[in-house]
Motif scaffolding. Structure first.
Motif, PDB file in Angstrom:
ATOM      1  N   LEU A  16       0.843  -1.188   0.000  1.00  0.00           N
ATOM      2  CA  LEU A  16       0.000   0.000   0.000  1.00  0.00           C
ATOM      3  C   LEU A  16       0.883   1.245   0.000  1.00  0.00           C
ATOM      4  CD1 LEU A  16      -2.994   0.914   0.183  1.00  0.00           C
ATOM      5  CD2 LEU A  16      -2.670   1.055   2.660  1.00  0.00           C
ATOM      6  N   LEU A  17       0.807   2.020  -1.062  1.00  0.00           N
ATOM      7  CA  LEU A  17       1.559   3.262  -1.158  1.00  0.00           C
ATOM      8  C   LEU A  17       0.718   4.451  -0.713  1.00  0.00           C
ATOM      9  CD1 LEU A  17       3.297   2.668  -4.621  1.00  0.00           C
ATOM     10  CD2 LEU A  17       4.122   2.061  -2.324  1.00  0.00           C
ATOM     11  N   ALA A  18      -0.581   4.369  -0.957  1.00  0.00           N
ATOM     12  CA  ALA A  18      -1.509   5.426  -0.524  1.00  0.00           C
ATOM     13  C   ALA A  18      -2.913   4.842  -0.567  1.00  0.00           C
ATOM     14  CB  ALA A  18      -1.422   6.655  -1.432  1.00  0.00           C
ATOM     15  N   GLY A  19      -3.728   5.229   0.415  1.00  0.00           N
ATOM     16  CA  GLY A  19      -5.103   4.772   0.427  1.00  0.00           C
ATOM     17  C   GLY A  19      -5.398   3.841   1.592  1.00  0.00           C
ATOM     18  N   PRO A  20      -6.595   3.287   1.654  1.00  0.00           N
ATOM     19  CA  PRO A  20      -7.005   2.421   2.759  1.00  0.00           C
ATOM     20  C   PRO A  20      -6.504   0.991   2.596  1.00  0.00           C
ATOM     21  CG  PRO A  20      -8.815   2.664   1.230  1.00  0.00           C
ATOM     22  CD  PRO A  20      -7.708   3.544   0.712  1.00  0.00           C
ATOM     23  N   GLU A  21      -6.361   0.293   3.721  1.00  0.00           N
ATOM     24  CA  GLU A  21      -5.911  -1.097   3.689  1.00  0.00           C
ATOM     25  C   GLU A  21      -6.884  -1.994   2.934  1.00  0.00           C
ATOM     26  OE1 GLU A  21      -5.577  -1.746   7.856  1.00  0.00           O
ATOM     27  OE2 GLU A  21      -3.444  -1.216   7.919  1.00  0.00           O
ATOM     28  N   THR A  22      -8.159  -1.653   2.970  1.00  0.00           N
ATOM     29  CA  THR A  22      -9.147  -2.466   2.271  1.00  0.00           C
ATOM     30  C   THR A  22      -8.861  -2.561   0.777  1.00  0.00           C
ATOM     31  OG1 THR A  22     -10.549  -0.483   2.129  1.00  0.00           O
ATOM     32  CG2 THR A  22     -10.997  -2.016   3.933  1.00  0.00           C
ATOM     33  N   ALA A  23      -8.158  -1.560   0.223  1.00  0.00           N
ATOM     34  CA  ALA A  23      -7.851  -1.573  -1.211  1.00  0.00           C
ATOM     35  C   ALA A  23      -6.939  -2.741  -1.563  1.00  0.00           C
ATOM     36  CB  ALA A  23      -7.208  -0.250  -1.628  1.00  0.00           C
ATOM     37  N   LEU A  24      -6.050  -3.150  -0.631  1.00  0.00           N
ATOM     38  CA  LEU A  24      -5.163  -4.287  -0.888  1.00  0.00           C
ATOM     39  C   LEU A  24      -5.981  -5.552  -1.127  1.00  0.00           C
ATOM     40  CD1 LEU A  24      -2.383  -3.708   1.795  1.00  0.00           C
ATOM     41  CD2 LEU A  24      -2.212  -3.306  -0.661  1.00  0.00           C
ATOM     42  N   PHE A  25      -6.997  -5.757  -0.287  1.00  0.00           N
ATOM     43  CA  PHE A  25      -7.824  -6.953  -0.430  1.00  0.00           C
ATOM     44  C   PHE A  25      -8.682  -6.887  -1.684  1.00  0.00           C
ATOM     45  CE2 PHE A  25      -6.796  -6.938   4.093  1.00  0.00           C
ATOM     46  CZ  PHE A  25      -6.435  -8.262   4.283  1.00  0.00           C
ATOM     47  N   ALA A  26      -9.123  -5.698  -2.040  1.00  0.00           N
ATOM     48  CA  ALA A  26      -9.923  -5.554  -3.261  1.00  0.00           C
ATOM     49  C   ALA A  26      -9.104  -5.954  -4.487  1.00  0.00           C
ATOM     50  CB  ALA A  26     -10.432  -4.121  -3.393  1.00  0.00           C
ATOM     51  N   VAL A  27      -7.842  -5.523  -4.524  1.00  0.00           N
ATOM     52  CA  VAL A  27      -6.973  -5.883  -5.647  1.00  0.00           C
ATOM     53  C   VAL A  27      -6.663  -7.375  -5.624  1.00  0.00           C
ATOM     54  CG1 VAL A  27      -4.654  -5.583  -6.620  1.00  0.00           C
ATOM     55  CG2 VAL A  27      -5.983  -3.585  -5.905  1.00  0.00           C
ATOM     56  N   ALA A  28      -6.431  -7.918  -4.434  1.00  0.00           N
ATOM     57  CA  ALA A  28      -6.163  -9.358  -4.325  1.00  0.00           C
ATOM     58  C   ALA A  28      -7.350 -10.174  -4.824  1.00  0.00           C
ATOM     59  CB  ALA A  28      -5.850  -9.716  -2.875  1.00  0.00           C
ATOM     60  N   ARG A  29      -8.551  -9.744  -4.449  1.00  0.00           N
ATOM     61  CA  ARG A  29      -9.743 -10.446  -4.925  1.00  0.00           C
ATOM     62  C   ARG A  29      -9.842 -10.386  -6.450  1.00  0.00           C
ATOM     63  NH1 ARG A  29     -14.075  -8.018  -0.531  1.00  0.00           N
ATOM     64  NH2 ARG A  29     -14.529  -9.971   0.563  1.00  0.00           N
ATOM     65  N   GLU A  30      -9.544  -9.226  -7.005  1.00  0.00           N
ATOM     66  CA  GLU A  30      -9.626  -9.061  -8.449  1.00  0.00           C
ATOM     67  C   GLU A  30      -8.606  -9.959  -9.150  1.00  0.00           C
ATOM     68  OE1 GLU A  30     -10.581  -7.883 -12.231  1.00  0.00           O
ATOM     69  OE2 GLU A  30     -11.700  -7.563 -10.371  1.00  0.00           O
ATOM     70  N   LEU A  31      -7.378  -9.984  -8.655  1.00  0.00           N
ATOM     71  CA  LEU A  31      -6.341 -10.808  -9.280  1.00  0.00           C
ATOM     72  C   LEU A  31      -6.640 -12.298  -9.148  1.00  0.00           C
ATOM     73  CD1 LEU A  31      -3.128  -8.882  -8.163  1.00  0.00           C
ATOM     74  CD2 LEU A  31      -4.114  -8.969 -10.468  1.00  0.00           C
ATOM     75  N   SER A  32      -7.279 -12.686  -8.056  1.00  0.00           N
ATOM     76  CA  SER A  32      -7.541 -14.111  -7.832  1.00  0.00           C
ATOM     77  C   SER A  32      -8.496 -14.689  -8.878  1.00  0.00           C
ATOM     78  CB  SER A  32      -8.116 -14.334  -6.430  1.00  0.00           C
ATOM     79  OG  SER A  32      -9.399 -13.752  -6.293  1.00  0.00           O
TER      80      SER A  32
END
Length: 507
Positions: A161-177
């Motif tokens: 995470l470079l900027a933004g909320p921690e929830t964004a990490l999981f959103a990207v992980a879900r998308e990549l999965s």
């Protein structure tokens, strides 16, 4: 100092190729780097003891000296303090560490530092902006960890995470999965590269880990306290999952089950402040996972705790020899099922999705009661539920005594979760522990009878007779344990009044 927040995910075999075809990555060219890292420690591993990592990294033509400190990862999400600066090759200059105590601690140990292990991998990195104000680095790392002539394959995905909320990490992980389909999944990783390197260097795997004390800050809201305790449960689970998958020791499976039981109890304990949709989504999956581990644990208890005194009482009996062979065979099959379960894509998705939902929980509405008040109310409710069953002890059958055991176990977990906010009393906790142990021994004997019923003759025999006799003795002692506990004053109560009356009735 920088605070590094990243989500680390293990790639399944062949997963990298499918991942690279995902539109989020295929639409832009990644930055490609080869990163060669050498990690250092003192001969007596003082840095490891402080959960610290120190490395030299060769990055292109530059050499970087990095110091990291960290708390255990939960659900794959790790937060680390990081200090990094350019140095000359082989140089240990800690002037960039702005924590004076840490800098002096490192400088004092510099003369004794020696190389422990290396990581050598190629990194493909992308910067994505999934929403305004949110920036995430996606790093695909593939290579090896090496130490003392041994090597281990490395293949993982890091989302920083470079900027933004921690929830964004999981959103990207879900998308990549989604690139992996139904038969594979990204798995949240608890162990860092450094932790895996240390395991290779020392030749020692982490022993089974018990739940660690998790004191709650009194200024937390009830929902924030729930999130904090749930992350601790996930950390406990993941600290033991690798050992359970390898089959190193039955204790790993036991601790995985304990972590799941504690998590399920936590979600029920904090039900009043959790969204209904959250509870409905996650009650079933965690219950089913716990049940999937139950048979292995039951046979482990039989082999390690129930059978030895039987063998001691009746040495050389052929019936017990046959029974032990049968139990070992069933145990091996049950542990194989556990390894498949914990290695399944469904388990990986459970960890990732639950962690994502946990971090996505909002806060309670304004005016929510303070944690101390919430804790006292919930602890009192748990105690009353157990007391009601205890008052009717004489009328309880095996199923009723099982409910009694579960009620007191939930009370114990509630105290462990909420004691920092609601207070705790040593006599009360010790008496509860003694009662739980006694109820647990009774349950082990009842479970043994259920396990053996399909195998042993229906008529009373040596084994069933011994199990029944031991159960009868424990049942005779149970009222005294209940009376001792119910006579104690709970930490959140001012006087023992009602509890003493309950004790007299149950005795």
């Amino acid at each position: 100092m920088a605070l590094e927040t990243e989500l680390k995910l293990r790639l399944p075999p062949g997963g990298a190729a499918r991942l690279l075809r995902h539109p989020l990555l295929a639409g832009s060219a990644p930055q490609r780097q080869r990163l060669l890292n050498t990690y250092y420690d003192t001969p007596d591993l003082e840095l490891l003891g402080q959960r610290m990592a120190l490395r030299h990294r060769r990055k292109g033509w530059d050499w970087l000296l990095t110091v990291k400190t960290a708390n255990p990862a939960s659900g794959g999400l790790a937060r680390r303090n990081e200090w990094e600066a350019k140095v000359a090759p082989g140089q240990f200059d800690f002037s960039h560490v702005d924590d004076g105590d840490l800098r002096r601690w490192l400088e004092k140990r510099t003369p004794r530092l020696e190389a422990a292990f290396t990581t050598d991998f190629t990194r493909l990195a992308w910067i994505v902006e999934p929403a305004p104000g949110t920036r995430i680095e996606i790093a695909l790392d593939r290579g090896t960890i090496q130490s003392k002539g041994q090597r281990e394959a490395l293949g993982e995905l890091e989302l920083e995470l470079l900027a933004g909320p921690e929830t964004a990490l999981f959103a990207v992980a879900r998308e990549l999965s989604t690139a992996l389909g139904e038969r594979q999944a990204l798995h949240p990783v608890a162990a860092s590269k450094a932790e895996r390197g240390y395991a290779l260097f020392t030749g020692r795997r982490s022993p089974p880990q018990k739940a660690r004390p998790a004191p709650l800050e009194t200024d937390l809201t009830p929902l924030a306290a729930c999130r904090s305790a749930a992350l601790d449960c996930l950390q406990h689970l993941q600290a033991n999952e690798a050992g359970a998958q390898r089959g190193d020791s039955p204790e790993y499976v036991h601790q995985v089950r304990v972590a799941i039981r504690r998590l399920r109890s936590l979600l029920k304990l904090f039900a009043p402040v959790l969204p209904e949709a959250f509870r409905q989504r996650w009650t079933g999956p965690w219950r089913d996972l716990g049940r999937g581990l139950g048979e292995a644990r039951n046979w482990d208890v039989f082999l390690s705790e129930t059978l030895p005194p039987l063998n001691a009482a009746f040495p050389g009996v052929a019936e017990l020899t046959r029974l032990e062979r049968h139990a070992n065979s069933r145990s091996q099959a049950a542990h194989l099922a556990v390894r498949r379960l914990l290695g399944s894509p469904a388990y990986s998705r459970l960890l990732l999705e639950f962690s994502a939902d946990l971090f996505a929980l909002g806060e309670e509405p304004a005016g929510q009661r303070p944690l101390a008040d919430f804790a006292a109310r919930r602890l009192d409710r748990r105690a009353r539920q157990a007391s009601r069953l205890a008052r009717n002890l004489a009328e309880l059958d095996h199923a009723g005594r099982h409910r009694l055991r579960i009620a007191f176990k939930k009370l114990r977990y509630a105290i462990e979760f909420l004691a920092p906010a609601g207070g705790n009393g040593a006599p009360y906790a010790q008496s509860l522990a003694r009662l739980q142990e006694h109820l647990g021994r009774l349950n082990d004997l009842a479970t043994a009878r259920e396990l053996l019923a399909p195998t042993l003759p229906a008529r009373p025999g040596l084994v069933m007779g011994w199990l029944g006799g031991r159960s009868d003795l424990l049942l005779e002692e149970l009222p005294a344990f209940l009376e001792d506990f119910l006579a104690q004053t709970a930490p959140w109560e001012k006087s023992p009044g009602k509890r003493n009356k309950t004790a007299k009735r149950s005795g």
